[in-house]
Design an enzyme around this catalytic site. Structure first.
Site, PDB file in Angstrom:
ATOM      1  N   ASP A 159     -14.040  11.632   4.280  1.00 21.61           N
ATOM      2  CA  ASP A 159     -13.264  10.619   3.391  1.00 21.61           C
ATOM      3  C   ASP A 159     -14.150  10.311   2.142  1.00 21.61           C
ATOM      4  OD1 ASP A 159     -11.215   9.092   2.761  1.00 21.61           O
ATOM      5  OD2 ASP A 159     -11.361   8.150   5.013  1.00 21.61           O
ATOM      6  N   ASP A 219      -2.123   8.397   2.179  1.00 24.32           N
ATOM      7  CA  ASP A 219      -2.065   8.544   3.706  1.00 24.32           C
ATOM      8  C   ASP A 219      -0.567   8.656   3.969  1.00 24.32           C
ATOM      9  OD1 ASP A 219      -4.490   8.198   3.484  1.00 24.32           O
ATOM     10  OD2 ASP A 219      -4.833   6.341   4.872  1.00 24.32           O
TER      11      ASP A 219
HETATM   12  C1  GLA Z   1      -8.385   7.007   4.772  1.00 24.01           C
HETATM   13  C2  GLA Z   1      -7.819   8.426   5.043  1.00 24.01           C
HETATM   14  C3  GLA Z   1      -7.138   8.309   6.266  1.00 24.01           C
HETATM   15  C4  GLA Z   1      -8.060   7.800   7.239  1.00 24.01           C
HETATM   16  C5  GLA Z   1      -8.529   6.461   7.110  1.00 24.01           C
HETATM   17  C6  GLA Z   1      -9.692   5.969   8.102  1.00 24.01           C
HETATM   18  O1  GLA Z   1      -7.323   6.002   4.376  1.00 24.01           O
HETATM   19  O2  GLA Z   1      -7.152   8.795   3.819  1.00 24.01           O
HETATM   20  O3  GLA Z   1      -6.682   9.532   6.526  1.00 24.01           O
HETATM   21  O4  GLA Z   1      -8.959   8.693   7.568  1.00 24.01           O
HETATM   22  O5  GLA Z   1      -9.324   6.602   5.624  1.00 24.01           O
HETATM   23  O6  GLA Z   1     -10.385   4.871   7.803  1.00 24.01           O
END
Ligand code: GLA
Length: 420
Positions: A159, A219
């Site tokens: 990430d 997301d």
């Molecule tokens: C970010 C990523 C997600 C997930 C969250 C976890 O938002 O884009 O896919 O991994 O972090 O905290």
């Protein structure tokens, strides 16, 4: 489709212009399961033992993957997302799993997952903390890569939270090198472009050389508006991102939320169809212990999976939009083309779309063999250039089909864009 603004795209069979990360992995879009969208950062195993982030959850998902036909359908990676580690590193500076929730540790979990013929994915962050505030890898890239390799981990989702954006590239590249240095094949899933887009246009040549797939946009949530926004972002950036996809490296529009709460069945079909056209990694985020049979059937639909996994490895484009329809097309191996027609009108009943209005249909000269895949499988037989075939498409649903040119020079066609 005279009222419809068309962008015509003609297909050829060129390989991607850009070199992929050369680790021999992700030659086709990765398939598996990833906990985040469905289970998030639920760490309360006392109150919610069945759904908290614990070794039990992944073991149960691995069991289901084998028992319920997921593995056979091609889903292979069982992936941990954020919130797995202890807040403290060990005395050697190594990450360690939360001891209460992962009493056996990650190595044992990896052994278990491997014993089922599956692979294990893990999660960390390029910055000093993950998005949920757990320890990140900044300053520990080599240590963490080696730890993951020692545990037998097969995939790393890395990430991009809590990192200065100007250092993202360096961080992602250094972790890629650290993974390579372990000598173990670890698939590398990045979010580099997602975190760079707010500041500048990412360098997709460098990204493709560094990562096996990469998130570009927000997301996914369990809602049609979220899925739609991802498709719209992809279409509006397709000229930039599509050429970088191919064997070894893929654009990642995020998880499949099919089998959860927020999408109607037609919308679930749209997500599955469009993720196939986009040559997207297929990571389900759902509860495989409790999933409705219709969603399961859709996720295991071999015709759709075959489009997603097509060996030509070219991502599709949105080729037409108008009259509340979108047409997406993806060139496939063996002179075939996958076509998705999405009905954007969220009112009323099914609306008809004439197949001859699909931009790529004009290559069906003199005729094509047509196979409808969604909303139900049906061989439509040989259709002439002037076919009168009309596809009924549900509101926010998608008709998915493949067409296969009969005779003549499909191979010699070239991508070319024109406005009509
Ligand atoms: C970010 C990523 C997600 C997930 C969250 C976890 O938002 O884009 O896919 O991994 O972090 O905290």
């Amino acid at each position: 489709m005279s009222k419809v603004a068309l962008i015509l795209v003609v297909f050829n069979v060129m390989s991607p212009a850009v070199e992929a990360l050369d680790n021999g992995l992700a030659l086709k879009p990765t398939m598996g399961w990833l906990h985040w969208e469905r289970f998030m950062c639920n760490t309360d195993c006392e109150a919610d033992p069945d759904n908290c982030i614990s070794e039990r959850l992944y073991m149960q998902m691995a069991d289901m993957m084998v028992k319920e036909g997921w593995k056979e359908a091609g889903y292979e990676y069982v992936c941990i997302d954020d919130c797995w580690p202890s807040h403290q590193r060990d005395d050697h500076g190594r990450l360690q799993a939360d001891p209460k929730r992962f009493p056996g540790g990650i190595k044992k979990l990896a052994d278990y997952v491997h014993s089922k013929g599956l692979k294990l994915g893990i999660y960390s962050d390029v910055g000093d903390k993950t998005c949920a505030g757990y320890p990140g890898s900044l300053g520990y890239y080599e240590t963490d890569a080696q730890t993951f390799a020692d545990w037998g981990v097969d995939l790393l989702k890395f990430d991009g939270c809590n990192m200065k954006w100007t250092s993202l590239g360096e961080g992602y590249i250094n972790m890629s090198k650290a993974l390579n240095k372990t000598g173990k094949s670890i698939l590398y899933s990045c979010e580099w472009p997602l975190y760079e887009w707010p500041f500048q246009k990412p360098n997709y040549t460098a990204i493709r050389e560094t990562c096996n797939h990469w998130r570009n946009f927000n997301d996914v949530f369990d809602s049609w508006s979220s899925v739609k926004s991802i498709m719209e972002w992809t279409a509006s950036h397709q000229d930039i991102i599509v050429p970088s996809a191919g064997p070894g490296g893929w654009n990642d529009p995020d998880m499949l939320v099919i089998g959860n709460f927020g999408l109607s069945h037609s919308q679930q079909e749209s997500q599955m169809a469009l993720w196939a056209i986009m040559a997207a990694p297929l990571f389900m985020s759902n509860d495989l212990r409790d999933i409705c049979p219709r969603s399961k059937k859709l996720l295991q639909n071999r015709w759709i999976i075959d489009i997603n996994q097509d060996p030509l490895g070219k991502q599709g484009y949105r080729t037409a939009k108008g009259n509340s329809f979108e047409v997406w097309e993806r060139p496939l191996s063996k002179n075939r083309l996958a076509i998705a027609v999405l009905n954007q009108q969220e009112i009323g009943g099914p609306r008809g779309f004439a197949i001859r209005d699909v931009p790529g249909w004009k290559y069906c000269d003199p005729q094509c063999n047509v196979t409808l895949i969604l909303p139900q499988y049906k061989e439509m037989g040989v259709q002439p250039k002037g076919s009168e075939l009309v596809l009924p498409v549900n509101p926010s649903g998608t008709a998915l089909l493949t067409v296969s040119l009969i005779s003549r020079d499909f191979n010699k066609l070239h991508w070319k864009k024109t406005s009509v």
